[in-house]
Design a protein around this motif. Structure first.
Motif, short mmCIF file in Angstrom:
data_model
loop_
_atom_site.label_atom_id
_atom_site.label_comp_id
_atom_site.label_asym_id
_atom_site.label_seq_id
_atom_site.Cartn_x
_atom_site.Cartn_y
_atom_site.Cartn_z
N LYS A 14 0.71 -26.51 -5.83
CA LYS A 14 1.73 -27.34 -5.93
C LYS A 14 1.00 -28.87 -6.07
O LYS A 14 0.17 -29.23 -5.39
N ASN A 16 2.56 -32.71 -8.28
CA ASN A 16 3.57 -33.58 -9.04
C ASN A 16 2.94 -34.27 -10.09
O ASN A 16 1.77 -34.86 -9.89
N SER A 161 7.09 -26.57 -17.81
CA SER A 161 8.45 -26.35 -17.38
C SER A 161 8.94 -24.84 -17.30
O SER A 161 8.83 -24.16 -18.22
N TYR A 186 0.48 -26.13 -13.23
CA TYR A 186 1.40 -26.48 -12.10
C TYR A 186 2.94 -26.11 -12.73
O TYR A 186 3.16 -26.68 -13.80
N VAL A 188 6.65 -26.54 -12.94
CA VAL A 188 7.61 -27.71 -12.55
C VAL A 188 9.12 -27.39 -13.24
O VAL A 188 9.27 -26.21 -14.28
N ASP A 189 9.93 -27.77 -12.77
CA ASP A 189 11.70 -27.78 -12.97
C ASP A 189 12.14 -29.03 -13.31
O ASP A 189 11.60 -29.95 -12.73
N ASP A 191 14.91 -30.62 -11.91
CA ASP A 191 15.01 -30.97 -10.59
C ASP A 191 13.62 -31.66 -9.96
O ASP A 191 13.80 -32.93 -9.50
N GLY A 192 12.89 -30.84 -9.78
CA GLY A 192 11.71 -31.39 -9.40
C GLY A 192 10.95 -32.54 -10.30
O GLY A 192 10.33 -33.49 -9.49
N LYS A 195 12.78 -35.96 -9.04
CA LYS A 195 12.36 -36.64 -7.90
C LYS A 195 10.91 -36.98 -7.98
O LYS A 195 10.47 -38.04 -7.35
N SER A 196 10.06 -36.32 -8.61
CA SER A 196 8.47 -36.76 -8.45
C SER A 196 8.41 -38.19 -9.45
O SER A 196 7.63 -38.96 -9.09
#
Length: 200
Positions: A14, A16, A161, A186, A188-189, A191-192, A195-196
């Protein structure tokens, strides 16, 4: 387009993206791919707009062929069903085209699955001090996956993504997510990323 069942067990890493060293690669959101891209278009547009707000450079790729000399193996593999420059199929989807304006946006034209092969993409990323790439677009398992894998082997940290990439069916989409989570990227989507990138 992704369900959580198939790839989550491989998603053990994980991280960001860092907006100060990342670029967004918007892969082949062209009219040719519009039917498969429509379900993820909202997330793709949101990701583009999010990256702009976070001052993340955005690169748009267009897959096209200008003459038989650049068809390569794709002509044989797809029985001549290729995207020809100058046709409506080669144009970016209208909603994407509206976001390609100004000198801060770059279009990379390519004639194979990789956005790096035969282009100046790596040079441009290096010139800009980019160390990470976020990949969205079409098709998940062809141009998006090949570009992500090649970015990894060229030394870029890759974020891929799960909900702003699309392909012909769920099975192929999730196979890519499993492979990339296992060895290259990594996941990601939308929403994530929100936030990041906004809170970073």
């Amino acid at each position: 387009m992704a369900s959580s069942s198939s790839y989550k067990k491989y998603e053990i890493r994980k991280r960001n993206p860092n907006p100060k060293s990342a670029a967004l690669l918007v892969i082949d959101l062209q009219n040719y791919f519009s039917s498969m891209a429509n379900p993820i278009l909202r997330n793709a547009l949101a990701t583009i707009d999010l990256c702009r707000r976070a001052s993340v450079p955005v690169f748009f790729t267009r897959h096209l062929h200008k003459s038989p000399s650049d068809f390569g193996m794709l002509e044989e593999w797809w029985n001549g069903d290729l995207i020809i420059d100058g046709t409506p199929d080669a144009d970016l989807i209208p909603e994407i085209r509206l976001r390609v304006s100004g000198p801060e946006n770059e279009i990379v034209e390519k004639n194979t699955y990789s956005a790096f092969a035969g282009t100046r993409l790596q040079e441009r990323l290096t010139e800009m001090g980019i160390e990470e790439v976020i990949v969205i677009g079409a098709m998940t398992n062809l141009c998006c996956e090949t570009t992500a894998r090649e970015a990894f082997v060229r030394g870029f940290r890759v974020f891929f993504s799960t909900d702003a990439t699309a392909t012909a069916n769920r099975e192929l989409h999730e196979a890519t997510l499993m492979n990339l989570a296992y060895g290259f990227a990594y996941l990601v989507d939308c929403d994530g990323l929100t936030k990041s990138l906004i809170t970073n």
